[in-house]
Design an enzyme around this catalytic site. Structure first.
Site, PDB file in Angstrom:
ATOM      1  N   HIS A 114      -7.761   9.575  -1.681  1.00 58.17           N
ATOM      2  CA  HIS A 114      -7.070   9.597  -0.388  1.00 58.17           C
ATOM      3  C   HIS A 114      -7.907  10.270   0.700  1.00 58.17           C
ATOM      4  O   HIS A 114      -8.067   9.735   1.797  1.00 58.17           O
ATOM      5  CB  HIS A 114      -5.721  10.298  -0.531  1.00 58.17           C
ATOM      6  CG  HIS A 114      -4.715   9.874   0.485  1.00 58.17           C
ATOM      7  ND1 HIS A 114      -3.363   9.858   0.241  1.00 58.17           N
ATOM      8  CD2 HIS A 114      -4.857   9.430   1.763  1.00 58.17           C
ATOM      9  CE1 HIS A 114      -2.720   9.420   1.314  1.00 58.17           C
ATOM     10  NE2 HIS A 114      -3.608   9.165   2.248  1.00 58.17           N
ATOM     11  N   ASP A 145       0.840  -1.202   0.000  1.00 62.43           N
ATOM     12  CA  ASP A 145       0.000   0.000   0.000  1.00 62.43           C
ATOM     13  C   ASP A 145       0.870   1.245   0.000  1.00 62.43           C
ATOM     14  O   ASP A 145       1.773   1.393   0.833  1.00 62.43           O
ATOM     15  CB  ASP A 145      -0.889   0.010   1.241  1.00 62.43           C
ATOM     16  CG  ASP A 145      -1.720   1.281   1.346  1.00 62.43           C
ATOM     17  OD1 ASP A 145      -2.731   1.375   0.621  1.00 62.43           O
ATOM     18  OD2 ASP A 145      -1.361   2.186   2.135  1.00 62.43           O
ATOM     19  N   TYR A 180       2.665  10.252   0.275  1.00 62.69           N
ATOM     20  CA  TYR A 180       3.703   9.771   1.183  1.00 62.69           C
ATOM     21  C   TYR A 180       5.094  10.229   0.762  1.00 62.69           C
ATOM     22  O   TYR A 180       6.030  10.208   1.566  1.00 62.69           O
ATOM     23  CB  TYR A 180       3.688   8.239   1.271  1.00 62.69           C
ATOM     24  CG  TYR A 180       2.392   7.640   1.764  1.00 62.69           C
ATOM     25  CD1 TYR A 180       1.408   8.428   2.375  1.00 62.69           C
ATOM     26  CD2 TYR A 180       2.141   6.275   1.624  1.00 62.69           C
ATOM     27  CE1 TYR A 180       0.214   7.871   2.801  1.00 62.69           C
ATOM     28  CE2 TYR A 180       0.949   5.716   2.064  1.00 62.69           C
ATOM     29  CZ  TYR A 180      -0.013   6.515   2.645  1.00 62.69           C
ATOM     30  OH  TYR A 180      -1.190   5.955   3.067  1.00 62.69           O
ATOM     31  N   LYS A 205      -2.953   5.990  -4.198  1.00 61.69           N
ATOM     32  CA  LYS A 205      -4.058   6.913  -3.911  1.00 61.69           C
ATOM     33  C   LYS A 205      -3.839   8.243  -4.607  1.00 61.69           C
ATOM     34  O   LYS A 205      -2.700   8.729  -4.685  1.00 61.69           O
ATOM     35  CB  LYS A 205      -4.168   7.152  -2.395  1.00 61.69           C
ATOM     36  CG  LYS A 205      -4.221   5.883  -1.569  1.00 61.69           C
ATOM     37  CD  LYS A 205      -4.191   6.177  -0.075  1.00 61.69           C
ATOM     38  CE  LYS A 205      -4.002   4.909   0.732  1.00 61.69           C
ATOM     39  NZ  LYS A 205      -2.601   4.407   0.667  1.00 61.69           N
TER      40      LYS A 205
END
Length: 309
Positions: free
Chosen positions: A109, A45, A50, A78
């Site tokens: 997200h 994931d 990020y 996402k």
């Protein structure tokens, strides 16, 4: 444990245990992903937000070079909030970083739009330091774009993340494609049962993140978790991961430590007594108004969660 799967509303299989990459430090992500994938994990994931998908891609490439097949790995990414009005562009960025032609699941997200022309690609801010959010955005418009990218083949399935019951109830009556997944923070201190129940009713699979609470595992010392861990002769983390599987959810375990990556694969079957004890703990926290949501960025938007009015 890593070979257990669930079936999505698309008919595809999704692993019950996944490897999370949020907050993994630069320089550690690639080797952690490579280790996890070559040691049994079949779901990875990630997310554009990020800031480490290049390294996730490096880790996947290294694992594939060792003989792991791309089609055996379920990759999740996402679309970030600055790309909610240009979803395909956001997906293309993710694919380029990951070094892939497609992802298996692409998620919204958070259901909001931050200024796509703001001061930063990920976290645009106003002069006063607040996040630069477009207030008249409708998350249903974003879902229309998600449905459009599904038709491109660049993702095998689409879903949502951080959707409350309220937002799902706004989306579902007009969605042409029912989300395959809702990825939410889920643990005994935040069971979010109203969301879990609605998703179960509508055939939307729950993917649980932050199963330990947050960094440092604050739930490791919760009394019922400790008691159940002793009973089964396992670590508290095993109980918290097992809790989500007992609920029929996919759960994400994150670590860059090889030993912990291995230990997170250990799952126990919680019996009715165990589940009742954890449910009673959750109910007591709810009654006392002490539910704990550890992941709630300062967007300044009411998303409809009961614990965050």
């Amino acid at each position: 444990m890593t070979d257990r799967t669930y079936t999505l509303n698309t008919g595809a299989k999704i692993p019950a245990l996944g490897f999370g990459t949020w907050q993994s430090a630069p320089g550690e992500v690639a080797s952690a992903v490579e280790y996890a994938v070559t040691h049994g994990y079949r779901l990875v994931d990630g997310a554009y937000c990020y800031g480490n998908e290049d390294e996730v891609g490096q880790g996947l490439k290294a694992a594939f070079a060792k003989g792991i097949k791309r089609e055996d790995i379920f990759v999740v990414s996402k679309v970030w909030t600055t790309y909610a009005t240009r979803v395909e562009e956001g997906l293309n960025k993710c694919l380029k970083s990951l070094g892939l032609d497609y992802v298996d699941l692409f998620l919204v997200h958070w259901p909001l739009l931050m200024n796509p022309n703001g001061t930063d690609d990920r976290f645009p801010k106003l002069p006063n330091g607040e996040r630069d959010i477009i207030r008249d955005y409708n998350h249903i418009d974003g879902w229309r774009q998600m449905e459009a990218v599904l038709a491109t083949g660049k993702t095998k399935a689409i879903g949502v993340s951080n959707y409350s019951k309220k937002y799902l109830e706004e989306l579902l009556p007009v969605a042409k494609v029912v989300p395959a997944v809702n990825q939410i923070e889920n643990h005994p201190a935040l069971p979010q049962q109203e969301i879990v129940d609605l998703c179960r009713e509508k055939g939307i699979h729950i993917m649980a993140y932050s199963p330990f609470g947050s960094t440092g595992g604050p739930l490791f010392t919760a009394e019922p978790i400790v008691e159940i861990a002793k009973k089964h002769n396992v670590q508290p983390g095993t109980v918290l991961l097992s809790y989500n599987l007992a609920r029929g959810s996919t759960v994400l375990a994150k670590s860059v430590n090889n030993a912990r990556i291995e230990s997170n694969k250990t799952i126990v079957d919680l019996d009715d007594e165990d589940k009742a004890k954890i449910d009673a703990y959750s109910a007591q926290l709810t009654k006392e108004g002490k539910l704990q949501r550890f992941v709630y960025p300062p967007f300044g938007i009411a998303f409809g969660f009961p614990d965050k009015p």
